[in-house]
Design an enzyme around this catalytic site. Structure first.
Site, PDB file in Angstrom:
ATOM      1  N   HIS A   1      25.816 -23.007  47.958  1.00 33.52           N
ATOM      2  CA  HIS A   1      25.308 -23.623  46.731  1.00 33.52           C
ATOM      3  C   HIS A   1      26.258 -23.398  45.565  1.00 33.52           C
ATOM      4  O   HIS A   1      26.106 -22.461  44.801  1.00 33.52           O
ATOM      5  CB  HIS A   1      23.929 -23.003  46.452  1.00 33.52           C
ATOM      6  CG  HIS A   1      23.134 -23.705  45.413  1.00 33.52           C
ATOM      7  ND1 HIS A   1      21.756 -23.725  45.435  1.00 33.52           N
ATOM      8  CD2 HIS A   1      23.484 -24.402  44.311  1.00 33.52           C
ATOM      9  CE1 HIS A   1      21.299 -24.392  44.395  1.00 33.52           C
ATOM     10  NE2 HIS A   1      22.328 -24.812  43.699  1.00 33.52           N
TER      11      HIS A   1
ATOM     12  N   ASP B   1      19.656 -31.243  44.121  1.00 35.22           N
ATOM     13  CA  ASP B   1      19.692 -30.027  43.293  1.00 35.22           C
ATOM     14  C   ASP B   1      20.119 -30.282  41.864  1.00 35.22           C
ATOM     15  O   ASP B   1      21.025 -31.051  41.598  1.00 35.22           O
ATOM     16  CB  ASP B   1      20.639 -28.985  43.895  1.00 35.22           C
ATOM     17  CG  ASP B   1      20.689 -27.737  43.030  1.00 35.22           C
ATOM     18  OD1 ASP B   1      21.777 -27.413  42.527  1.00 35.22           O
ATOM     19  OD2 ASP B   1      19.639 -27.104  42.849  1.00 35.22           O
TER      20      ASP B   1
ATOM     21  N   HIS C   1      15.407 -28.136  45.579  1.00 38.58           N
ATOM     22  CA  HIS C   1      15.321 -27.342  44.338  1.00 38.58           C
ATOM     23  C   HIS C   1      13.869 -27.487  43.899  1.00 38.58           C
ATOM     24  O   HIS C   1      13.473 -28.537  43.391  1.00 38.58           O
ATOM     25  CB  HIS C   1      16.301 -27.938  43.311  1.00 38.58           C
ATOM     26  CG  HIS C   1      16.081 -27.499  41.894  1.00 38.58           C
ATOM     27  ND1 HIS C   1      17.063 -26.888  41.165  1.00 38.58           N
ATOM     28  CD2 HIS C   1      15.016 -27.588  41.051  1.00 38.58           C
ATOM     29  CE1 HIS C   1      16.610 -26.640  39.936  1.00 38.58           C
ATOM     30  NE2 HIS C   1      15.369 -27.055  39.846  1.00 38.58           N
TER      31      HIS C   1
ATOM     32  N   ASP D   1      24.719 -20.450  43.527  1.00 38.57           N
ATOM     33  CA  ASP D   1      24.352 -21.434  42.491  1.00 38.57           C
ATOM     34  C   ASP D   1      25.318 -21.343  41.309  1.00 38.57           C
ATOM     35  O   ASP D   1      24.921 -21.396  40.137  1.00 38.57           O
ATOM     36  CB  ASP D   1      22.911 -21.259  42.026  1.00 38.57           C
ATOM     37  CG  ASP D   1      22.396 -22.486  41.254  1.00 38.57           C
ATOM     38  OD1 ASP D   1      21.283 -22.423  40.704  1.00 38.57           O
ATOM     39  OD2 ASP D   1      23.119 -23.503  41.193  1.00 38.57           O
TER      40      ASP D   1
END
Lengths: 316, 475, 244
Positions: B66, B157, B184, B310
């Site tokens: 991610h 996402d 998400h 992320d």
């Protein structure tokens, strides 16, 4: 933070609040003089930096600065390069570079004054940041209440509010006045209860040390002060309440409700008021209402805050 | 363009090898990009470069499920090149690039464009595709076309797919394609524009909050859809105790669901927002210490199989805006391993304490990291499983290279003769201060700026090439 | 001024260590009586007089002076008190704490103001007081009465009525009250009395207000013991005591 920035009532603690009240006593006397001016902040510059419009608060701060003989500067974003894409940081750093000694900041975003205080050399006073706090409002409310209680009991103003039961009624969730007020009133020993529908109270107040109630009439039987907050119409669109009519009926300080109050119960409102919605016009102008005194005391309290910020630097 | 694998010999000496088979003291000899020997002591032949790994862990290169590389569209924040370099500094040999670029990666052409830009980067870049066209949540994106180019993970996402009906059809359509849809989880109506966790801190700070159920409600809905459709799903960045519980129950019931958590959700709480610093603003938001402990438990018991960064770069000025208008997100590639190590293997107090700020008298006292109840500490094998071979498997990056697809494949180990030499050499004892000026990422929005961390990547090898030596990128 | 000195030095945790008593209560009273007569003589009576005590050391002396003037002349002279905190020229140099609120009961225009302070030192406080008085009207004249003139003037200011001329070193401290005049040194606080926090912040357990109002204190105090919060001393409303 080594300066005496005033970003939150919590920055003062009980001692700081009392210090401000004492200073405000002196400045109230100054304000009564034919020449209501002292040279204390001569040569200092105070800039009002209002990203969010508010004429009353801004004028109150400017009057306070002028009575201390400070020079003032007014900054309003609509006419500045902020609209040309300059960041908030660049804007305040420019003002800082011009040598202002203090910035009085109002912003629609919670926390903006705190962020600004990390970037500038100038002292920072929070004049209202989003839904977070409005410290000088809470201070002038304490000053006004203290003055009223003293007048009622025929004695000099005390330095605490212990024993006073204060109900804050209305949209506490979105109210910076309420957040500051809770901190200040509690620091001075008052007991607090927040009244409103669950949708207009903050999600988690467990650690605030306040009572919560959803029935105004029950609470009114047993309070010394009713502090009424204003209601914004947007709350209906946000699904937080069904109608103004229902709000008024359940939580408005109507003349009927006011009639049932004990004669010595005081009423306060931070303004501006929507008469007929959260408070009836009659109640707002009744002898138990402290609203005019709140406005009047704003200048002396703001003088105290500015003086405390700028006069306490000590050569190290 | 394939990077030619050089016929150099390289020996990683003195370390402890950690992979899915366990932990053992061993040197590793590499030739022509592959591992040729893993022995307790190797006397390298003449002409072999030696990388010192004494006192270090030698693990398979990390794989990030991610990462936001921002190219095309926001190159001022990051490019594929700078992001890959940051990844390599963090021990990553492969990352999955999120599709919320401008334009979004919702077509074969967009996939091709990014793959072309990524050729030659110092970490391998796999591309994730969007679930819906434009990530708008209404129309399905062409999964099969993108899958034919090697795309294995699909996600909108940045947003969750709001419409339950659309999500159902996406899962049904995807089932035979060998891909995984990743969600998400954020119900926008429940989130209601809140930009920190809704709780004691948001109440005190006067900040509109986002309750945990904004994540949990969509998660519960999608688990039910998985049960209905039989398609696998991966859940991105779990942040709440409720979410961990839901995934735990779903896995116990045998449903094909996997989940990931970020290093920041393993170590930071909403108390960090007390100073209104937008560097701590992220979606999903930092939550309470109970949630952090639950996420850690989730990693420890395998409910959360992967740790994913992320990594979300933002230009410095954008994080100097007021909290409500600043964009959410933190970078994390360079600090992920150290932070995860601290949170899971060192008992959680490895320096990631809250910065000071005026939190006020009402509400929380100082967030009490050190007072957390004792939790089992993760082993190195468990740590690297979550950072390397489990995400490699979820992303399909463990498979051997296929022409036209992943250039090298074989991520996640095990470290054995014949395997592609993707390695991360990690020194677990060095104490270092996170310095944003010395990082490789173009952006500086890390919540760990100026904090001390314990444990740092020393070398990173990608297909036998030393892309990071002694914590310095080599290209 | 000494009082203000001592108080503003207090943030360092220092206390007055008295060395010798220069005037006892009777001496102070005699001096005030003489000053009262001098005031009446100089001004040909008490008409148009206003007595203004400077915060905070001058106030008790001013009160006594007014009582004496009334006793001698039979006229009631208006009494005011003046706080000069906001007029000082050294606001950036030390923390400022206003005392009791200024209260001037009459318009000063056309009147003769007798300004009363306990100690005259550099003269800066009196300069500030003259500025402050100007905001309350245009006095016909301002005359200065002090109990002690200790020299070291930094401005061209001279007293009209003096209780005692007292040459001092700059670093000495003079303490004046209606109970007497003491000269001494500032020393570090004795162990056990908590030193105050950084200037400007209220100290934890302040040694309390100075022993002005307390009968029979300082001369007997052992060196190093802090002046106690004497019974009957003005309550310091700020918790833990503002070092005013």
């Amino acid at each position: 933070m080594t300066r005496a920035d005033l970003l939150s009532v919590a920055d003062l603690g009980r001692e700081g609040i009392v210090q401000v009240l004492h200073l405000a006593d002196s400045f109230a006397e100054v304000s009564e003089r034919p020449m209501p001016k002292v040279p204390a902040l001569r040569g200092r510059t105070v800039a009002t930096v209002f990203f969010e419009a508010s004429t009353r608060t801004r004028l109150s701060f400017e009057a306070a600065a002028k009575r201390l003989s400070a020079d003032t500067m007014t900054f309003t974003p609509a006419t500045s390069s902020l609209t040309k894409g300059e960041s908030m940081r660049d804007t305040v750093e420019t003002l800082d570079a011009m040598g202002v000694d203090a910035m009085v900041v109002r912003h629609a975003s919670a926390g903006a004054p705190e962020q600004i205080s990390r970037w500038v050399r100038a002292g920072v006073v929070n004049a209202g940041d989003g839904q977070h706090e409005h410290p000088t409002q809470a201070l002038l409310d304490c000053f006004t209440l203290r003055e009223a209680l003293a007048a009622r009991e025929g004695r000099a103003p005390a330095d605490d509010l212990s024993g006073a039961r204060i109900a804050i009624v209305g949209d506490v969730r979105h109210s910076r006045v309420a957040r500051s007020g809770v901190l200040a009133f509690r620091a001075l020993g008052a007991e607090l209860v927040l009244v409103g529908p669950p949708t207009l109270l903050p999600p988690d107040t467990a650690s605030w040390g306040v009572g919560i109630a959803h029935d105004l009439d029950e609470v009114l039987a047993d309070v010394d002060v009713v502090y009424v907050l204003r209601l914004q119409v947007e709350r209906i669109r946000e699904c937080l309440l069904p109608s103004l009519h229902e709000y008024s009926a359940r939580f408005g300080l109507t003349r009927d409700r006011a009639a049932r109050l004990r004669p010595d119960v005081l009423v306060m409102h931070p303004g501006p008021m929507v008469r007929g919605l959260e408070i009836d016009a009659e109640v707002a102008s009744s002898p138990r209402s402290l609203v005019t005194r709140q406005v009047h005391n704003g200048v002396a309290v703001r003088m105290a805050v500015l003086f405390r910020l700028l006069a306490r630097e000590v050569a190290s | 363009m394939n990077v030619p694998l050089e016929a150099t010999r390289l020996c990683v000496r003195g370390g402890a090898v950690v992979d899915a088979r366990g932990e053992r003291r061993a040197d590793v000899l590499i030739e022509a990009g592959r591992i040729v020997a893993v022995e307790r002591t190797i006397d390298p032949p003449v002409g072999t470069s030696v990388l010192d790994a004494s006192g270090c862990v030698v693990a398979p290169g990390l794989v990030d499920l991610h990462t936001h590389l921002r190219e095309p569209g926001s190159e001022d924040a990051e490019t594929i090149d700078s992001g890959a370099r940051a990844a390599a500094l963090g021990g990553y040999t492969a990352v999955v690039a999120m599709p919320n670029t401008e334009p979004p990666i919702d077509s074969a052409a967009a996939v091709r464009a990014v793959l072309a830009l990524a050729a030659g980067a110092c970490a391998e870049v796999a591309v994730a595709g969007a679930i819906t066209v434009g990530r708008a949540g209404d129309q399905l994106a062409p999964f099969a076309e993108m899958a034919a180019l090697g795309v294995r993970v699909f996600t909108d996402d940045g947003r969750g797919v709001q419409h339950a009906g659309v999500m159902r059809r996406a899962l049904e359509y995807a089932r035979p394609l060998g891909i995984v849809l990743a969600q998400h989880c954020e119900d926008e109506q429940l989130a209601a524009g809140g930009y920190m966790h809704e709780g004691a801190w948001s109440s005190r700070l006067g900040v509109p909050g986002q309750p945990a159920i904004a994540e949990e409600a969509m998660l519960a809905r999608d688990i039910a859809l998985v049960r209905l459709t039989g398609s696998p799903m991966h859940f991105l960045h779990l942040s709440s105790a409720g979410s961990v519980e839901l995934v735990r129950a779903a896995r116990a019931a045998g449903l094909p669901v996997t989940a990931e958590a970020t290093p920041h959700h393993l170590s930071l709480t909403d108390a960090e927002l007390c100073g209104y610093d937008p560097v701590f603003k992220v979606n999903p938001p930092l939550r309470t210490s109970d949630d952090v402990l639950a996420v850690r438990s989730g990693v420890l018991d395998g409910t959360i199989g992967a740790i994913a960064t992320d990594h979300a770069p933002h230009p410095r000025e954008s994080k100097e805006e007021p909290l409500d208008t600043a964009p959410p997100g933190m970078i994390g590639l360079e600090t992920a391993l150290a932070v995860a190590y601290g949170a899971l293997c060192l008992g959680g107090d490895a320096g990631a304490g809250p910065a000071s700020g005026s939190g006020g008298e009402i509400g929380a006292g100082a967030p009490t990291w050190l007072a957390a109840p004792p939790m089992r500490r993760a082993s190195l094998v468990e740590l690297f499983a979550a950072l390397s071979w489990v995400p490699a498997r979820i992303a399909g990056l463990d498979a051997p290279a296929r022409p036209g697809f992943s250039t090298t494949g074989g991520h996640g180990g095990p470290i054995a003769p014949g395997a592609v030499a993707h390695l991360c050499v990690f020194d677990p004892t060095v104490r270092w201060t996170v310095s944003v000026s010395r990082g490789a990422s173009r952006s500086t929005n890390t919540p760990f700026a100026s904090r001390d961390l314990v444990g740092r990547v020393r070398h990173t090898l990608r297909a036998g090439e030393a892309v990071v030596v002694d914590a310095e990128p080599q290209r | 001024m000494a009082e203000r000195e001592r108080r503003s030095a207090r943030p360092d945790g220092r206390v007055l260590v008295p060395r010798s008593v220069l005037m006892g209560p009777a001496d102070v009273r005699r001096a005030l009586v003489r000053i009262a007569h001098e005031v009446l003589e100089r001004n040909h009576g008490a008409e148009d007089l206003v007595v203004v005590g400077l915060q905070s050391g001058g106030v008790p002396l001013a009160e006594r002076l007014v009582a004496l003037l009334e006793e001698i002349d039979g006229t009631a002279v208006p009494l005011g008190r003046l706080d000069v905190a906001f007029y000082r020229d050294d606001i950036a140099l030390r923390p400022v704490r206003p005392g009791e609120v200024t209260a001037i009961p009459v318009d000063l225009t056309g009147r003769v103001v007798v300004l009363v302070d306990d100690v005259l030192f550099t003269g800066r406080t009196v300069r500030a007081a003259l500025d402050a008085l100007a905001d309350h009207g245009r006095a016909r004249a301002v005359q200065l009465a002090v109990m002690v003139d200790r020299g070291h003037r930094e401005l061209p200011i001279r007293p009209d009525f003096v209780g005692k001329n007292l040459p001092t070193r700059r670093d000495e401290t003079v303490d004046v009250s209606i109970d007497g005049v003491t000269i001494g040194d500032l020393a570090a606080a004795a162990p056990g009395s908590p030193p105050d926090a950084a200037p400007g912040s209220p100290p934890d357990a302040a040694p309390g207000p100075p022993p002005d109002a307390a009968p029979g204190s300082p001369p007997d105090a052992a060196p190093g013991s802090p002046p106690d919060a004497a019974p009957g001393s003005p309550p310091d409303a700020a918790p833990a005591g503002d070092p005013r």
